[in-house]
Design an enzyme around this catalytic site. Structure first.
Site, PDB file in Angstrom:
ATOM      1  N   CYS A 195      -1.272  32.479  -8.337  1.00 40.69           N
ATOM      2  CA  CYS A 195      -0.870  31.173  -8.858  1.00 40.69           C
ATOM      3  C   CYS A 195      -1.530  30.007  -8.131  1.00 40.69           C
ATOM      4  O   CYS A 195      -1.458  28.870  -8.608  1.00 40.69           O
ATOM      5  CB  CYS A 195       0.644  31.038  -8.778  1.00 40.69           C
ATOM      6  N   HIS A 208       4.181  11.097  -4.337  1.00 40.92           N
ATOM      7  CA  HIS A 208       4.578  12.097  -5.323  1.00 40.92           C
ATOM      8  C   HIS A 208       4.257  13.503  -4.833  1.00 40.92           C
ATOM      9  O   HIS A 208       3.263  13.713  -4.119  1.00 40.92           O
ATOM     10  CB  HIS A 208       3.872  11.846  -6.661  1.00 40.92           C
ATOM     11  N   HIS A 246       4.318  23.960  -6.895  1.00 42.14           N
ATOM     12  CA  HIS A 246       4.157  25.039  -7.871  1.00 42.14           C
ATOM     13  C   HIS A 246       5.505  25.518  -8.391  1.00 42.14           C
ATOM     14  O   HIS A 246       6.396  25.890  -7.615  1.00 42.14           O
ATOM     15  CB  HIS A 246       3.393  26.200  -7.245  1.00 42.14           C
ATOM     16  N   HIS A 294      11.762  24.219 -16.087  1.00 44.48           N
ATOM     17  CA  HIS A 294      12.777  24.213 -17.141  1.00 44.48           C
ATOM     18  C   HIS A 294      12.157  24.242 -18.538  1.00 44.48           C
ATOM     19  O   HIS A 294      12.594  24.996 -19.414  1.00 44.48           O
ATOM     20  CB  HIS A 294      13.648  22.963 -16.978  1.00 44.48           C
ATOM     21  N   ASN A 329       7.107  29.398 -15.501  1.00 45.58           N
ATOM     22  CA  ASN A 329       6.034  29.535 -14.510  1.00 45.58           C
ATOM     23  C   ASN A 329       4.731  29.776 -15.268  1.00 45.58           C
ATOM     24  O   ASN A 329       4.487  30.861 -15.784  1.00 45.58           O
ATOM     25  CB  ASN A 329       6.342  30.711 -13.582  1.00 45.58           C
TER      26      ASN A 329
END
Length: 444
Positions: free
Chosen positions: A173, A337, A341, A370, A374
């Site tokens: 990832c 900000h 991940h 949400h 992922n």
């Protein structure tokens, strides 16, 4: 007369201040020698409504799959219910057929559907001719066909024969930031160039039907998505660029066996292939994040925070603060900000705790998990797109992207905004922004 410990502390502090002073003098000159790398624009894949997989549809898919035993079916549904996913989560059509059948044809259809759509939107939206692209980097961890994904892109968009193309696989990832690092290095060698970076993951080949619960986790967590970026070192792009790359730090803890096997593709006792996710992943991610922070910190933190950290380390080693942990620098003084991940609730909450972030700081990460799940290496770009859509990015803001991946790796990219974004910026979040954040917190 000073005691020996106090004299030692004074000497170490003076040496540290000298190093800081030297850095203040040499850093601007070093920055001038390094050509600036700009992010012109990026696009995240927006799945059509027909690709949605509501919770009830997943339950039906699982219970109709005769290859799964009852315990595995119950486990999958229980994990998904705790994931905090909305009913807008998307999967490719091949992953909504009962039973799911792994196929090279389906995988290629999924890859081309996501990659070609993103690139087409990105290039047309910025009025860039595909033949103007000098460098192409694609990353997909679990799917690496022949010809490669980069070859598929070159063929589809009829790019030049002398384009520099690179295909990355098996990097997990965090591969999106690895791709940025590679594009940056190539751009530093090839002046006046334009780079296209594509990050995605293909789901079809990874559906696991065994009994190993650590391998069943991947069926619940990963969902359809991707991101495409346009990077440049051309002076003509300076004014129009959205962001400028400030720092990039990669940390790899593959020498440690526990970290190496934290996310691991293997076969189970029944010879069924799957990717296992260890229960130690949160602890492993926390430790490697600390190592990454130690490398990144001196480049981004105010000197006041660095001094407090060094002073706490000295006092701890001299036994003046007992067994307490060293001072944790306030990274909110370095960044406006944070894009963490969206690997799962536990990962986001662990980073939130370790960095002492507020709920507002991790809102983009939780919202991405949400609404999109992922999406592997592209999740940090959905988060940045969320911040843009909410109108939170102002000129001069600094954004810290943090990505974790198999190996085990923690990679950081720091961008500085060159433009302010307006509320309602159109991207993959169009029509998906959740106005009731409290509702989101309850679901997570």
């Amino acid at each position: 007369m000073e005691s020996l410990p106090d004299a030692l502390l004074t000497m170490v502090l003076w040496h540290f201040l000298l190093i800081v002073f030297a850095g203040l003098i040499t850093y601007p000159a070093f920055r001038r020698r390094c050509s600036s790398i700009y992010l012109l624009d990026f696009k995240c894949y927006s799945p059509p409504a027909s690709f949605r997989q509501p919770m009830a549809a997943f339950h039906e898919l699982v219970f109709l799959d005769d290859r799964l035993d009852p315990e595995s079916k119950d486990f999958l549904c229980k994990i998904l219910e705790k994931s905090g996913f909305s009913d807008e989560i998307a999967v490719p059509p091949s992953s909504a057929i009962t039973p799911i059948r792994r196929s090279l044809t389906f995988a290629l259809e999924e890859a081309t559907c996501v990659i070609f759509a993103m690139i087409r939107d990105l290039l047309s939206g910025n009025r860039v001719n595909p033949r103007a692209v000098d460098i192409l980097v694609c990353n997909s961890s679990m799917f690496s066909p022949t010809p490669s994904l980069t070859a598929m892109v070159v063929n589809e968009f009829k790019m030049r024969s002398n384009i520099l193309s690179y295909n990355l696989s098996g990097m997990g990832c965090s591969a999106g930031i690895v791709s940025i690092d590679l594009a940056r290095d190539v751009l530093r060698v090839h002046k006046n160039s334009l780079a296209l970076v594509v990050s995605t993951e293909v789901l079809n080949m990874n559906w696991y039907v065994g009994k190993n619960t650590s391998m069943l986790m991947t069926n619940c967590l990963f969902r359809m998505g991707g991101a495409a970026l346009l990077m440049s070192n051309r002076d003509i792009d300076k004014r129009a660029a959205k962001y400028e790359l400030q720092h990039l730090v990669r940390t790899n803890n593959g020498q440690d066996d526990q970290s190496y096997k934290c996310v691991y593709q293997d076969v189970d006792s029944e010879k069924k292939t799957g990717v296992s996710i260890s229960k130690d992943i949160v602890n492993v991610a926390g430790e490697i994040l600390k190592a990454n922070m130690k490398t990144l910190g001196p480049s981004v933190l105010p000197y006041s925070e660095q001094c407090l950290y060094v002073w706490s380390i000295i006092k701890k080693r001299l036994g003046k603060i007992g067994k307490r942990e060293a001072y944790v620098p306030n990274f909110k003084k370095a960044f406006e900000h944070f894009c963490i991940h969206a690997g799962g609730r536990a990962v986001i909450e662990a980073v939130e705790k370790n960095l002492q972030l507020s709920k507002d700081d991790v809102e983009a990460s939780k919202m991405t998990l949400h609404k999109f799940g992922n999406t592997s290496s592209s999740s940090i770009w959905y988060e940045l797109a969320y911040l843009e859509t909410k109108g939170k990015i102002k000129r001069g803001d600094r954004i810290w992207q943090i990505a974790f991946g198999s190996g085990f790796k923690c990679n950081s990219a720091v961008w500085k905004s060159r433009l302010s974004t307006q509320t309602g910026t159109e991207n993959a979040w169009k029509g998906k922004i959740e106005t009731d954040v409290a509702k989101l917190e309850n679901s997570l």
